[in-house]
Structures are given as C-alpha cells and as structure tokens.
Design a protein around this motif. Structure first.
Motif, PDB file in Angstrom:
ATOM      1  N   PRO A 216     -49.410 -71.268  55.114  1.00  0.00           N
ATOM      2  CA  PRO A 216     -50.499 -72.175  54.737  1.00  0.00           C
ATOM      3  C   PRO A 216     -50.680 -73.286  55.768  1.00  0.00           C
ATOM      4  O   PRO A 216     -49.719 -73.705  56.412  1.00  0.00           O
ATOM      5  N   ILE A 217     -51.914 -73.733  55.932  1.00  0.00           N
ATOM      6  CA  ILE A 217     -52.191 -74.860  56.822  1.00  0.00           C
ATOM      7  C   ILE A 217     -52.433 -76.112  55.983  1.00  0.00           C
ATOM      8  O   ILE A 217     -52.955 -76.045  54.875  1.00  0.00           O
ATOM      9  N   ASN A 221     -57.410 -84.964  54.113  1.00  0.00           N
ATOM     10  CA  ASN A 221     -58.681 -85.479  53.590  1.00  0.00           C
ATOM     11  C   ASN A 221     -59.508 -84.351  52.968  1.00  0.00           C
ATOM     12  O   ASN A 221     -60.733 -84.405  52.939  1.00  0.00           O
ATOM     13  N   HIS A 222     -58.795 -83.320  52.490  1.00  0.00           N
ATOM     14  CA  HIS A 222     -59.421 -82.156  51.843  1.00  0.00           C
ATOM     15  C   HIS A 222     -60.449 -81.489  52.757  1.00  0.00           C
ATOM     16  O   HIS A 222     -61.393 -80.841  52.272  1.00  0.00           O
ATOM     17  N   LEU A 280     -64.209 -80.694  59.299  1.00  0.00           N
ATOM     18  CA  LEU A 280     -62.996 -79.919  59.544  1.00  0.00           C
ATOM     19  C   LEU A 280     -63.057 -78.546  58.890  1.00  0.00           C
ATOM     20  O   LEU A 280     -62.605 -77.551  59.464  1.00  0.00           O
ATOM     21  N   LEU A 281     -63.617 -78.447  57.681  1.00  0.00           N
ATOM     22  CA  LEU A 281     -63.709 -77.152  57.015  1.00  0.00           C
ATOM     23  C   LEU A 281     -64.576 -76.176  57.820  1.00  0.00           C
ATOM     24  O   LEU A 281     -64.297 -74.970  57.855  1.00  0.00           O
ATOM     25  N   MET A 297     -55.092 -72.643  52.570  1.00  0.00           N
ATOM     26  CA  MET A 297     -55.186 -74.082  52.818  1.00  0.00           C
ATOM     27  C   MET A 297     -54.507 -74.906  51.728  1.00  0.00           C
ATOM     28  O   MET A 297     -54.724 -74.673  50.540  1.00  0.00           O
ATOM     29  N   ARG A 298     -53.691 -75.869  52.164  1.00  0.00           N
ATOM     30  CA  ARG A 298     -53.106 -76.867  51.270  1.00  0.00           C
ATOM     31  C   ARG A 298     -53.880 -78.159  51.454  1.00  0.00           C
ATOM     32  O   ARG A 298     -53.782 -78.813  52.495  1.00  0.00           O
ATOM     33  N   MET A 299     -54.678 -78.531  50.459  1.00  0.00           N
ATOM     34  CA  MET A 299     -55.532 -79.707  50.561  1.00  0.00           C
ATOM     35  C   MET A 299     -54.723 -80.975  50.300  1.00  0.00           C
ATOM     36  O   MET A 299     -54.025 -81.086  49.285  1.00  0.00           O
ATOM     37  N   LEU A 300     -54.816 -81.924  51.214  1.00  0.00           N
ATOM     38  CA  LEU A 300     -54.039 -83.150  51.143  1.00  0.00           C
ATOM     39  C   LEU A 300     -54.928 -84.363  51.410  1.00  0.00           C
ATOM     40  O   LEU A 300     -56.008 -84.232  51.988  1.00  0.00           O
ATOM     41  N   PRO A 301     -54.500 -85.573  51.002  1.00  0.00           N
ATOM     42  CA  PRO A 301     -55.290 -86.776  51.281  1.00  0.00           C
ATOM     43  C   PRO A 301     -55.226 -87.156  52.760  1.00  0.00           C
ATOM     44  O   PRO A 301     -54.420 -86.625  53.527  1.00  0.00           O
TER      45      PRO A 301
END
Length: 355
Positions: A216-217, A221-222, A280-281, A297-301
């Motif tokens: 996973p990447i 900021n989602h 980015l997406l 994808m690992r969504m992070l702040p």
C-alpha cells in the motif's frame, strides 16, 4: 580532486555542487554537452541510496571536461581548493540537505549544509570574482502562504519547516553579498521536481516501488492536495537560461515599496514550476496507467511541515529568459517509469521490488 581535460578554447568553467544529485547530475550532463568545463562537488552522503548517486556520477566521470571532488559544503578547505585549482567562472549551488520531513528529525543537518555550507559558497564566490552564482531555493519558502499562484513578489516570511527556513535564509544571505560586493546571484525556487534518475524519497519513486511490490502507498491529505509537478529537463533548462543571464540592479526597484524578487543590487529570484498544478490523486492515476497496475492507498491527513497546494507563477522567468516549463505529467511520468524499469530490471507488469 580529479582534473578536467580541456574542452576547447572559450569554454565556460562551471562549478556544480550537488553534482551526484538528481538535478546536479542532469545539469552537469547538459553543460558538458554544450561544451562547458564542469567540476562537480558532492559528499555522496547516505540521506538516500548512495549507489544511485554513484550511478549518476558514473555517467559523468571519464567524459571530457568533467572533474569531481568528494566533500561536503561545510568543508571550507576542500571548497577553497576547488575554487583555487579549477577557477570557475560561474557556480551553480545545488548541494543541500533536502527534504521537508527529514528536517523535523535532524534539524542540525540543515544548518550544517544549508547555512554553513552556503556561507562557504558565498565567501569563495566573493574572493574569486565569480561572474554569476545560481543557487537552489525551493517552493517550500512559500510556507503558510495561501494566495495562489505563488509569486516571487509575495512575502515569504512564514516558513513551516526548518528546510524552508534554510532556503529563505539562503535568499537573504545571497542578497547581502549581492548588495555588499556587487556579486550577481540568482535564486531558483524549484517546484516538485520529478523524472528519470529521481530521488527515492520523493513521492513518484516511493509510489512506483510500492505499487510494483504490491504494497500500500501512503496518500497524505487524502490525495486532495495539488502540486506543481515539474519535469527534470524543464528544471535544468531553466537553470541554464538563468545561468547565462547574470542579473544587474533593477532600475525600477523602489526602496519605498520593496519586493522580494528584485533589488537595486544584482540579485534575482525566480520560480521554476510547470504552472499547471495537479491533484495528487490524478498524479497517482497517471502512474497506475503507466505501470499497468492499481495502487492500494492508505488515506492519511496532511503531514506536519507540508502545505496543501503549490502553484508557480512564472511570468518573471518568462519575461527575463523567454522560457517556461511545459512537459505534461503524462509524458514525464511515463519517462520515469521507463527509466525505473530499465534501471532496476523490472519487466512490464512484474511486481518486483525496487531499492
């Protein structure tokens, strides 16, 4: 210090610090191709894989007109010896401790390289009568600014990382030397450089390795922040265009309404960016298409020290050099993926790890 072979009468002698780095190696290659004499200076540290730096350097060593010294910018004696023996006419300072996130963990490295090292460069340029110093600044100097696009006319007094603060300090230090000693200096604020032979700590390299490995990447900021991704050859062309145009004092400079971009001294600052920010997406989607494989994808702040968006306003660069970057991400990302597969021996659609 290795010596340069003569490149021909009238060849310009250019010192490139950070010559084993992403931008420095490509710039050195371009300068050699046009007939300049180039001396590289780099400590080849282990901030990221030194074998990649050595491989970049290996493409330069042995070529007519290229010499190299292995040392850090903080080694004043080594730097002074290069100035004395090579006698550069122009200097491009690309050596620095890079990385916003690393500056949160190891701030002392940034002072040693980016402040002490840059002072050493300025002093050598001063005492050896250099005709033009071009140095790497960064889009990070815009920090907490939210007005887009970022303009060189904007105030940049609110950095959000020590890396950004060190780059803003470089601009201030350069102005001081331009003012006191009439030394022409040009600062270049690079915007998210990518492409073949890129840095393994940058998003495109990290994403490519992990997607191919089935890992996973991390998408901060989602994936909603936007970056002005700028292709390496566009960056290098901008460096060369500015290098060939030493600044003079701006006759229109108004001390009652000063701007950070120009001065009564021979000093300039330019943005070098694509002027086409990409979410980015979308960047990840282009990469997935080039790899023929979907990312997990690992969504992070948003991370501390990062900014939500960047967008380079490049009218000053266009006005003074007649140039602006233009390579679309679809072209640049494809070239990076082709290089990555070739360099690491990754066959098409194979889930094989990189470095």
């Amino acid at each position: 210090m290795t010596s340069e072979r003569t490149q021909g009468p009238g060849a310009t002698r250019v010192l490139v610090t950070g010559a084993a780095g992403f931008i420095g190696a490509r710039l050195s290659e371009r300068l050699l191709e046009r007939g300049d004499l180039v001396h590289g200076f780099d400590d080849i540290n282990d901030y990221y894989d030194p074998t990649l730096k050595q491989a970049r350097l290996g493409r330069l060593q042995g070529r007519d007109g290229f010499g190299f010294t292995k040392a850090p910018l903080s080694d004043r004696g080594a730097l002074e010896a290069v100035f004395k023996e090579f006698a550069p006419q122009r200097v491009v300072n690309l050596a620095a401790q890079a990385g916003v996130r690393y500056s949160l963990q190891n701030p002392h490295a940034y002072v040693e390289s980016n402040i002490v090292g840059f002072l050493n460069i300025l002093e050598c340029c001063r005492y050896h009568g250099i005709e033009h110093l071009v140095y790497a600044s960064s889009s990070s100097v815009y920090g907490a600014n939210r007005k887009l696009p970022f303009s060189v006319e904007d105030n940049v007094d609110h950095p959000v990382s020590l890396y950004a603060a060190s780059k803003k300090a470089n601009e201030l230090m350069a102005h001081t030397y331009s003012h006191l000693y009439g030394m022409p200096t040009t600062g270049l604020r690079f915007f998210t450089v990518y492409g073949p032979w890129g840095r393994p700590d940058m998003a495109l390299f990290l994403f490519t390795r992990k997607i191919l490995a089935g890992e996973p990447i991390e998408v901060f900021n989602h994936g909603r922040h936007r970056r002005d991704f700028t292709y390496i050859d566009d960056i290098v062309e901008g460096v060369i265009r500015t290098l060939d145009r030493p600044p003079q004092g701006d006759p229109a400079y108004d001390p009652m309404a000063p701007t950070p971009a120009t001065s009564s001294a021979p000093y300039r600052v330019y943005n070098i960016g694509n002027d086409q920010p990409v979410e980015l997406l979308r960047y990840i989607a282009v990469l997935e298409d080039c790899l023929g494989k979907k990312a997990e994808m690992r969504m992070l702040p948003l991370q501390p020290g990062d900014v939500p968006d960047t967008h380079a306003e490049v009218s000053a660069l266009q006005r003074d050099t007649g140039y602006a970057p233009s390579t679309p991400i679809e072209v640049g990302v494809r070239r990076f993926v082709d290089w990555y597969r070739d360099y690491y021996g990754v066959p098409p659609r194979a889930a094989v790890r990189g470095p």
